[in-house]
Design a protein around this motif. Structure first.
Motif, mmCIF file in Angstrom:
data_model
loop_
_atom_site.group_PDB
_atom_site.id
_atom_site.type_symbol
_atom_site.label_atom_id
_atom_site.label_comp_id
_atom_site.label_asym_id
_atom_site.label_seq_id
_atom_site.Cartn_x
_atom_site.Cartn_y
_atom_site.Cartn_z
ATOM 1 N N ARG A 220 28.614 37.172 38.923
ATOM 2 C CA ARG A 220 27.798 37.204 37.157
ATOM 3 C C ARG A 220 26.232 37.183 37.162
ATOM 4 N NH1 ARG A 220 31.579 36.525 33.452
ATOM 5 N NH2 ARG A 220 33.469 36.234 33.894
ATOM 6 N N ARG B 101 29.784 41.951 45.029
ATOM 7 C CA ARG B 101 29.651 42.212 43.762
ATOM 8 C C ARG B 101 29.876 41.814 42.531
ATOM 9 N NH1 ARG B 101 28.412 47.692 44.993
ATOM 10 N NH2 ARG B 101 29.292 48.943 46.952
ATOM 11 N N ASN B 102 30.860 41.070 42.521
ATOM 12 C CA ASN B 102 31.576 40.671 41.071
ATOM 13 C C ASN B 102 31.090 39.633 40.994
ATOM 14 O OD1 ASN B 102 32.576 39.444 43.338
ATOM 15 N ND2 ASN B 102 34.325 38.955 42.615
#
Ligand code: PRP
Length: 198
Positions: free
Chosen positions: A180, A177-178
């Motif tokens: 960019r 999810r993290n």
């Protein structure tokens, strides 16, 4: 995680799980600026109330909210599908409601991805009953090939092919999810088959 098309399983070389960049972080940020301007142009004098769907929509909401000029507030809602890995059953249920009423507000539903459309269909029905002044939808990613429900977004970041994508809020078993950027996930050949089907 849904996006029911399974991540690709590599049978030959490249045994490690990998993510191939589909949309760079820079492109995402530039597109968000454009969408923010468009939204403000469409509603020049209105306070805007952004509603994001946990968890995947969080980064899109925070970047979008900071890019829209003027008065902006936001809230969160969470839904889940009944014991299914995809939303194609249509059985979406509310697991966390909004903190504040949307009645009379100009509401923008902010989603990371529009896939089958079952989640959005459920949310639009729910919000329409609550009498907002205006109700619009912004999605970062749209996978039109997968659509089941007859819904559309008013603001679309990118239309993408039917690939299992991760990053910028989108997960595979809560991972990635993290990132960019948004990328296409390929599973390594040593990944257990069951995990790929989760
Ligand atoms: C994803 C995404 C949307 C929904 C779209 O959420 O954030 O809410 O699926 O799919 P649909 O168009 O087929 O209904 P997910 O259930 O993966 O939860 P998450 O946001 O917590 O990852």
């Amino acid at each position: 995680m849904p996006q029911s098309k399974k991540p690709r399983l590599q049978a030959t070389k490249a045994p490690r799980e990998s993510v191939r960049i589909l949309i760079t972080g820079g492109r995402i940020q530039r597109r968000i600026q454009e969408i923010a301007k468009q939204i403000r142009k469409d509603f020049p004098d209105e306070p805007l109330h952004l509603v994001s769907v946990l968890k995947g929509g969080v980064f899109f909401l925070t970047d979008l909210a900071r890019s829209i000029s003027g008065e902006v507030s936001f809230d969160f809602i969470a839904v889940s599908s009944y014991g299914q890995n995809t939303h194609s059953s249509g059985q979406v249920r509310l697991t966390r409601d909004l903190d504040s009423s949307v009645e009379g507000k100009t509401v923008i539903v902010v989603e990371d991805i529009l896939d089958t459309g079952m989640t959005l269909q459920y949310l639009l029905r729910l919000f329409e009953q609550r009498k907002p002044k205006h109700l619009r939808v912004a999605v970062l990613l749209d996978k039109p090939e997968r659509r089941i429900a007859d819904v559309r977004a008013d603001y679309v970041g990118f239309s993408i092919p039917n690939e299992f994508v991760v990053g910028y809020g989108l997960d595979y078993a809560e991972r990635y999810r993290n990132l960019r950027y948004v990328g296409i996930l390929t599973l390594g050949s040593d990944t257990k088959k069951g995990a790929a089907e989760k």
